[in-house]
Design a protein around this motif. Sequence first.
Motif, mmCIF file in Angstrom:
data_model
loop_
_atom_site.group_PDB
_atom_site.id
_atom_site.type_symbol
_atom_site.label_atom_id
_atom_site.label_comp_id
_atom_site.label_asym_id
_atom_site.label_seq_id
_atom_site.Cartn_x
_atom_site.Cartn_y
_atom_site.Cartn_z
ATOM 1 N N SER A 1 0.779 -0.992 0.078
ATOM 2 C CA SER A 1 -0.244 0.077 0.046
ATOM 3 C C SER A 1 0.676 1.317 -0.114
ATOM 4 C CB SER A 1 -0.970 0.235 1.111
ATOM 5 O OG SER A 1 -1.823 -1.055 1.129
ATOM 6 N N LEU A 2 1.862 1.293 0.730
ATOM 7 C CA LEU A 2 2.814 2.354 0.840
ATOM 8 C C LEU A 2 3.493 2.526 -0.604
ATOM 9 C CD1 LEU A 2 4.193 4.614 2.623
ATOM 10 C CD2 LEU A 2 5.708 2.851 3.121
ATOM 11 N N PHE A 3 3.973 1.306 -1.141
ATOM 12 C CA PHE A 3 4.367 1.539 -2.564
ATOM 13 C C PHE A 3 3.312 2.155 -3.618
ATOM 14 C CE2 PHE A 3 6.551 -0.277 -6.424
ATOM 15 C CZ PHE A 3 7.972 -0.127 -6.131
ATOM 16 N N ILE A 4 2.302 1.878 -3.382
ATOM 17 C CA ILE A 4 1.197 2.374 -4.325
ATOM 18 C C ILE A 4 1.241 4.010 -4.202
ATOM 19 C CG2 ILE A 4 -1.168 2.529 -4.952
ATOM 20 C CD1 ILE A 4 0.369 -0.061 -6.037
ATOM 21 N N VAL A 5 1.257 4.330 -2.665
ATOM 22 C CA VAL A 5 1.174 5.645 -2.552
ATOM 23 C C VAL A 5 2.208 6.596 -2.879
ATOM 24 C CG1 VAL A 5 1.018 7.503 -0.567
ATOM 25 C CG2 VAL A 5 -0.355 5.476 -0.449
ATOM 26 N N PHE A 6 3.490 5.861 -2.919
ATOM 27 C CA PHE A 6 4.665 6.366 -3.449
ATOM 28 C C PHE A 6 4.686 6.533 -4.900
ATOM 29 C CE2 PHE A 6 7.973 4.971 -0.119
ATOM 30 C CZ PHE A 6 7.649 5.943 0.892
ATOM 31 N N ALA A 7 3.683 5.717 -5.551
ATOM 32 C CA ALA A 7 3.615 5.840 -7.097
ATOM 33 C C ALA A 7 2.739 7.006 -7.475
ATOM 34 C CB ALA A 7 3.179 4.600 -7.568
ATOM 35 N N PHE A 8 2.244 7.732 -6.620
ATOM 36 C CA PHE A 8 1.070 8.737 -6.818
ATOM 37 C C PHE A 8 1.637 9.902 -7.800
ATOM 38 C CE2 PHE A 8 -1.560 12.450 -5.906
ATOM 39 C CZ PHE A 8 -2.734 12.313 -6.438
ATOM 40 N N PRO A 9 2.895 10.540 -7.414
ATOM 41 C CA PRO A 9 3.286 11.615 -8.191
ATOM 42 C C PRO A 9 3.566 11.068 -9.693
ATOM 43 C CG PRO A 9 4.738 11.398 -6.194
ATOM 44 C CD PRO A 9 3.783 10.119 -6.240
ATOM 45 N N GLY A 10 4.114 10.078 -10.018
ATOM 46 C CA GLY A 10 4.144 9.437 -11.387
ATOM 47 C C GLY A 10 2.936 9.326 -12.027
ATOM 48 N N PHE A 11 1.944 8.626 -11.353
ATOM 49 C CA PHE A 11 0.732 8.572 -12.013
ATOM 50 C C PHE A 11 -0.066 9.805 -12.201
ATOM 51 C CE2 PHE A 11 -3.975 8.228 -11.272
ATOM 52 C CZ PHE A 11 -4.081 7.220 -12.140
ATOM 53 N N THR A 12 0.284 10.601 -11.301
ATOM 54 C CA THR A 12 -0.626 11.925 -11.634
ATOM 55 C C THR A 12 0.205 12.643 -12.969
ATOM 56 O OG1 THR A 12 -0.744 12.514 -9.355
ATOM 57 C CG2 THR A 12 -0.982 14.328 -10.667
ATOM 58 N N PHE A 13 1.474 12.461 -13.023
ATOM 59 C CA PHE A 13 2.243 13.149 -14.118
ATOM 60 C C PHE A 13 1.804 12.293 -15.604
ATOM 61 C CE2 PHE A 13 6.077 13.131 -17.055
ATOM 62 C CZ PHE A 13 6.058 14.431 -17.124
ATOM 63 N N GLN A 14 1.610 11.314 -15.198
ATOM 64 C CA GLN A 14 1.485 10.380 -16.744
ATOM 65 C C GLN A 14 0.016 10.401 -17.089
ATOM 66 O OE1 GLN A 14 3.670 8.831 -18.536
ATOM 67 N NE2 GLN A 14 2.074 8.419 -20.074
ATOM 68 N N TYR A 15 -1.075 10.605 -16.090
ATOM 69 C CA TYR A 15 -2.366 10.315 -16.470
ATOM 70 C C TYR A 15 -3.370 11.642 -16.240
ATOM 71 C CZ TYR A 15 -1.589 5.778 -17.396
ATOM 72 O OH TYR A 15 -1.068 4.230 -17.789
ATOM 73 N N LEU A 16 -2.881 12.546 -15.281
ATOM 74 C CA LEU A 16 -3.729 13.752 -14.765
ATOM 75 C C LEU A 16 -3.219 14.955 -15.413
ATOM 76 C CD1 LEU A 16 -4.578 12.360 -11.109
ATOM 77 C CD2 LEU A 16 -6.015 11.883 -13.263
ATOM 78 N N VAL A 17 -2.159 15.022 -15.608
ATOM 79 C CA VAL A 17 -1.517 16.309 -16.199
ATOM 80 C C VAL A 17 -2.042 16.540 -17.726
ATOM 81 C CG1 VAL A 17 0.717 17.679 -16.356
ATOM 82 C CG2 VAL A 17 0.491 16.453 -14.473
ATOM 83 N N LYS A 18 -2.615 17.743 -18.202
ATOM 84 C CA LYS A 18 -3.003 17.788 -19.551
ATOM 85 C C LYS A 18 -1.333 18.217 -20.307
ATOM 86 C CE LYS A 18 -7.592 18.553 -18.880
ATOM 87 N NZ LYS A 18 -8.921 19.466 -19.058
ATOM 88 N N ARG A 19 -1.387 17.788 -21.299
ATOM 89 C CA ARG A 19 0.020 18.256 -22.310
ATOM 90 C C ARG A 19 -0.823 18.897 -23.577
ATOM 91 N NH1 ARG A 19 1.203 13.461 -19.930
ATOM 92 N NH2 ARG A 19 3.025 13.485 -18.706
ATOM 93 N N ARG A 20 -0.112 19.938 -23.838
ATOM 94 C CA ARG A 20 -0.708 20.845 -24.974
ATOM 95 C C ARG A 20 -0.058 20.138 -26.252
ATOM 96 N NH1 ARG A 20 -3.494 25.131 -23.206
ATOM 97 N NH2 ARG A 20 -3.389 25.301 -20.905
#
Length: 98
Positions: A79-98
Amino acid sequence: MSAAGWFIVLLALVGANLPFLNQRVFGVVPLRAARKSAWIRIGELIVLYFIVGALGFMLEARAGNRFEQGWQFYAITFSLFIVFAFPGFTFQYLVKRR
């Protein structure tokens, strides 16, 4: 906390984000597809969890006081490993790129 403990935490943070920060398998092997699928990223995340865990056990055994762990330990560390992955997940899937 010893230097080995902080090293494992830092390694877990880097390992958890590695599948999301590049389009290569484990950061080394290029794919034919332009983007990695989510299933490949999840598989990488699981394999990297076990690699980091094995390194942690090696460092703990080297220190001389290796302890037996129950299923609760593995549930919490995954579970902690999954929480650690949140910044990478956010960058890959939630940040909009133009």
